[in-house]
Each structure stands twice: as C-alpha cells, then as structure tokens.
Write a protein that holds these residues in place. Structure first.
Motif, PDB file in Angstrom:
ATOM      1  N   UNK A 185      75.597  31.944 -20.932  1.00 40.12           N
ATOM      2  CA  UNK A 185      76.790  32.202 -21.734  1.00 40.12           C
ATOM      3  C   UNK A 185      77.479  30.894 -22.122  1.00 40.12           C
ATOM      4  N   UNK A 186      77.472  29.911 -21.208  1.00 39.06           N
ATOM      5  CA  UNK A 186      78.096  28.622 -21.503  1.00 39.06           C
ATOM      6  C   UNK A 186      77.341  27.870 -22.575  1.00 39.06           C
ATOM      7  N   UNK A 187      76.019  27.815 -22.443  1.00 38.37           N
ATOM      8  CA  UNK A 187      75.207  27.052 -23.392  1.00 38.37           C
ATOM      9  C   UNK A 187      75.244  27.640 -24.790  1.00 38.37           C
ATOM     10  N   UNK A 188      75.346  28.971 -24.877  1.00 41.44           N
ATOM     11  CA  UNK A 188      75.366  29.623 -26.190  1.00 41.44           C
ATOM     12  C   UNK A 188      76.784  30.000 -26.617  1.00 41.44           C
ATOM     13  N   UNK A 189      77.785  29.440 -25.929  1.00 43.99           N
ATOM     14  CA  UNK A 189      79.166  29.804 -26.215  1.00 43.99           C
ATOM     15  C   UNK A 189      79.590  29.547 -27.643  1.00 43.99           C
ATOM     16  N   UNK A 190      79.083  28.473 -28.253  1.00 39.83           N
ATOM     17  CA  UNK A 190      79.463  28.146 -29.624  1.00 39.83           C
ATOM     18  C   UNK A 190      78.974  29.187 -30.622  1.00 39.83           C
ATOM     19  N   UNK A 191      77.971  29.972 -30.242  1.00 38.95           N
ATOM     20  CA  UNK A 191      77.419  30.969 -31.153  1.00 38.95           C
ATOM     21  C   UNK A 191      77.971  32.371 -30.877  1.00 38.95           C
ATOM     22  N   UNK A 192      78.734  32.497 -29.789  1.00 42.87           N
ATOM     23  CA  UNK A 192      79.143  33.821 -29.325  1.00 42.87           C
ATOM     24  C   UNK A 192      80.587  34.087 -29.718  1.00 42.87           C
ATOM     25  N   UNK A 193      80.781  34.689 -30.892  1.00 43.12           N
ATOM     26  CA  UNK A 193      82.132  34.982 -31.364  1.00 43.12           C
ATOM     27  C   UNK A 193      82.516  36.441 -31.183  1.00 43.12           C
ATOM     28  N   UNK A 194      81.573  37.276 -30.745  1.00 39.35           N
ATOM     29  CA  UNK A 194      81.873  38.695 -30.626  1.00 39.35           C
ATOM     30  C   UNK A 194      81.332  39.319 -29.361  1.00 39.35           C
ATOM     31  N   UNK A 195      81.325  38.580 -28.276  1.00 37.75           N
ATOM     32  CA  UNK A 195      80.839  39.137 -27.016  1.00 37.75           C
ATOM     33  C   UNK A 195      79.342  39.345 -26.981  1.00 37.75           C
ATOM     34  N   UNK A 196      78.591  38.499 -27.718  1.00 40.49           N
ATOM     35  CA  UNK A 196      77.145  38.674 -27.834  1.00 40.49           C
ATOM     36  C   UNK A 196      76.459  38.649 -26.480  1.00 40.49           C
ATOM     37  N   UNK A 197      76.933  37.798 -25.571  1.00 42.00           N
ATOM     38  CA  UNK A 197      76.276  37.652 -24.272  1.00 42.00           C
ATOM     39  C   UNK A 197      77.055  38.331 -23.141  1.00 42.00           C
ATOM     40  N   UNK A 198      78.015  39.156 -23.491  1.00 37.77           N
ATOM     41  CA  UNK A 198      78.741  39.902 -22.463  1.00 37.77           C
ATOM     42  C   UNK A 198      77.890  41.061 -21.961  1.00 37.77           C
ATOM     43  N   UNK A 199      77.824  41.201 -20.664  1.00 33.83           N
ATOM     44  CA  UNK A 199      77.075  42.304 -20.046  1.00 33.83           C
ATOM     45  C   UNK A 199      77.761  42.651 -18.726  1.00 33.83           C
ATOM     46  N   UNK A 200      79.001  43.130 -18.795  1.00 33.93           N
ATOM     47  CA  UNK A 200      79.793  43.300 -17.564  1.00 33.93           C
ATOM     48  C   UNK A 200      79.195  44.278 -16.568  1.00 33.93           C
ATOM     49  N   UNK A 201      78.534  45.334 -17.041  1.00 32.48           N
ATOM     50  CA  UNK A 201      77.971  46.317 -16.112  1.00 32.48           C
ATOM     51  C   UNK A 201      76.938  45.664 -15.193  1.00 32.48           C
ATOM     52  N   UNK A 202      76.018  44.915 -15.769  1.00 27.34           N
ATOM     53  CA  UNK A 202      74.963  44.294 -14.975  1.00 27.34           C
ATOM     54  C   UNK A 202      75.518  43.174 -14.105  1.00 27.34           C
ATOM     55  N   UNK A 203      76.454  42.377 -14.647  1.00 24.79           N
ATOM     56  CA  UNK A 203      77.051  41.302 -13.857  1.00 24.79           C
ATOM     57  C   UNK A 203      77.749  41.861 -12.623  1.00 24.79           C
ATOM     58  N   UNK A 204      78.458  42.966 -12.778  1.00 25.17           N
ATOM     59  CA  UNK A 204      79.159  43.552 -11.632  1.00 25.17           C
ATOM     60  C   UNK A 204      78.185  44.190 -10.649  1.00 25.17           C
ATOM     61  N   UNK A 205      77.125  44.796 -11.157  1.00 28.96           N
ATOM     62  CA  UNK A 205      76.103  45.351 -10.267  1.00 28.96           C
ATOM     63  C   UNK A 205      75.481  44.241  -9.407  1.00 28.96           C
ATOM     64  N   UNK A 206      75.156  43.117 -10.034  1.00 28.13           N
ATOM     65  CA  UNK A 206      74.583  41.993  -9.288  1.00 28.13           C
ATOM     66  C   UNK A 206      75.563  41.469  -8.250  1.00 28.13           C
ATOM     67  N   UNK A 207      76.823  41.351  -8.631  1.00 29.18           N
ATOM     68  CA  UNK A 207      77.821  40.823  -7.707  1.00 29.18           C
ATOM     69  C   UNK A 207      77.996  41.742  -6.496  1.00 29.18           C
ATOM     70  N   UNK A 208      78.076  43.046  -6.724  1.00 32.72           N
ATOM     71  CA  UNK A 208      78.235  43.978  -5.612  1.00 32.72           C
ATOM     72  C   UNK A 208      76.974  44.047  -4.756  1.00 32.72           C
TER      73      UNK A 208
END
Length: 286
Positions: A185-208
């Motif tokens: 997400x950091x490396x592609x941040x300049x290209x991400x203007x609309x949450x292109x790399x957001x994936x909160x469901x999977x990120x939270x599943x991994x964290x839990x």
C-alpha cells in the motif's frame, strides 16, 4: 435529496453535528451541554458528540445507551465500543461530514445504513468472499495436481479436506504477511486515490489470527488500526464480519466496560484450513 424532516436532540455538539443535521434534512429541537439534565425531546434522534471531550465520566457513560448516534475520538473508542458496539446505536469514530449525514439519514429512515453505504459494503463483502472461494479452489486443484493421479480421487466440487498442518503455525509469518500488505500500500500510494489497495476484511482476519496464535487480546481500536482504513469504515466492517460469524465480541475480564474482538471458532477453523491448504500447495500466506 433529503427525506422527511426529523427531529434531533444534540448533546455535547461541537457544531459539526448540527451542520450534518441540516444537510440531512432534519431539525435540531434541543441542544444540551454536559452537566445539564440529559432530557432529550420525545421522538427525537439522540446524537452524542464526544469529539474533544477529555474525560468519560458517569454523566457521559449513562447517556450512551440512550443514544441513537455517538461520535467519539479514537482515544475513547475502546470504552465507547465496549458499551454500544454491535447494538443498534450508530458509532462513528472521527467521522467525515458525509459519515455523519449518512448515519443521521439512515436512523431517520429505518435505523440501518443508507442504501448507498449498505450496497457499497455488501458489494465489497461479496467480492471478498468470492475471492477467498476462488483462491481456495485454486489451491485445492494445485494440491490435487501434486498428489496421486487416480481420477477417482478427484472431487468435482471444492473440498479442502481436513485442516491438518504438518508445520507449527507461526504467528510471525502472519505478521510478515501483514507487513508486506502495508508495504504494498505504501509503495503504490501515489496511484491509490480511491482505496484501490484497501482490504480491511482480510487485514483484520490476519490480525486476529496472529493474535489468536500469540494468545494476545485485540482491542477494537487495535483492530481498526490493522484494517488500515478510516475508523468509522473499520467499525462497519467489524459489524459485518461479526454478523456473518467470523468475528465475536468478548468482554474484557479486567474491565467489563471494555471489549476485545476475536475470531469465532468457525472463523479460526476456516483460517487454519486456509493455511493448511496453502501449505499443501507450497504457497506462502499473503
């Protein structure tokens, strides 16, 4: 376009909520300050704005369960979420004006998220579920290709088989996967203007999942950070993933006012089965 007019009692408003009420087509019928008797107008939506409030005293806590909408700062999220998370109360953490307007409008209509928000989150959840199913199916085919060639052993429908691991589950591997996702997400941040790399469901599943392996509790605020989206958006996803049976709320045994989030037994078994399928296919968690 605003719907039918509705009445709102504002408690502790900093000005933004009154503006949101006007945009949503409502009218403020009472404005109460902390320290005054909390007596909302009958039939009105009760909106508590805790933005910038330093202390959560008994006056504040006693008002939580009577509120339809609560706005809070991130510092107070765990305490407020412990009281109202997964109830009918709309909880917004450091929301945008659009978040406020959407919640007020939906409460005025039927107490649920507006159609636009509901359809947006539902569509993302469907895409997430479809993607997990697609990956699982691919892993099953890869594992089958590497196994015996007897056609009779091939299953026409997806069946991951028993969730058995030959290696010990390593929480550090899950944490590395999360770090890799943040790096992406950091490396592609300049290209991400609309949450292109957001994936909160999977990120939270991994964290839990990592926390379960570590034996560590996860607060609501910590899970919101792991989601890597706005807190109010993360709270909506926590609600969704709880509704479908992947997450569950567990009271803090040391402080019953607070709550932790965890994988349900079904959510844990599914994650373990997924990791087992990855292992059989010789693939890394990502």
């Amino acid at each position: 376009m605003a719907g039918d007019p509705f009445d709102v009692t504002l408690i502790g408003d900093t000005g933004e909520m009154a503006e949101a009420v006007a945009f949503a087509g409502g009218r403020v019928v009472a404005r109460l300050e902390w320290g005054e008797p909390l007596a909302p107008q009958p039939g009105s939506i009760v909106a508590l704005d805790l933005s910038g409030k330093a202390a959560m005293d008994l006056t504040v806590l006693s008002a939580l369960h009577g509120a339809d909408l609560i706005v809070c700062d991130f510092d107070h999220l765990d305490l407020i979420a412990g009281a109202v998370l997964l109830t009918d109360t709309h909880l917004l953490c450091e929301p945008t004006m659009a978040d406020r307007i959407a919640s007020l409008s939906s409460i005025a209509v039927d107490g649920s998220m507006t159609d636009a928000v509901r359809e947006g989150d539902s569509a993302r959840l469907r895409r997430f579920s479809a993607e997990v199913g697609r990956i699982a199916g691919t892993l099953a085919r890869l594992a089958a290709d590497q196994g015996p060639s007897d056609v009779a052993d091939r299953r026409p429908a997806y069946d991951p088989g028993p969730a058995m691991l030959t290696a010990v589950l390593d929480p550090s591997a899950v944490r590395r996967a999360l770090r890799a996702r943040r790096l992406r997400a950091t490396m592609f941040g300049d290209f991400d203007s609309g949450g292109l790399f957001e994936d909160p469901a999977w990120d939270m599943l991994l964290d839990l999942f990592a926390a379960e392996l570590e034996g560590a509790p996860v607060s609501v605020s910590s899970l919101c950070i792991a989601a890597a989206v706005a807190p109010t958006t993360a709270l909506r996803w926590i609600g969704r993933l709880t509704q479908i049976g992947l997450f569950e709320r567990r009271p803090d045994p040391q402080d019953r006012r607070r709550a932790f989030m965890a994988l349900t037994p079904r959510g844990s078994a599914t994650m373990r089965g997924y990791v087992a399928a990855l292992e059989r296919a010789g693939l890394a968690l990502g």
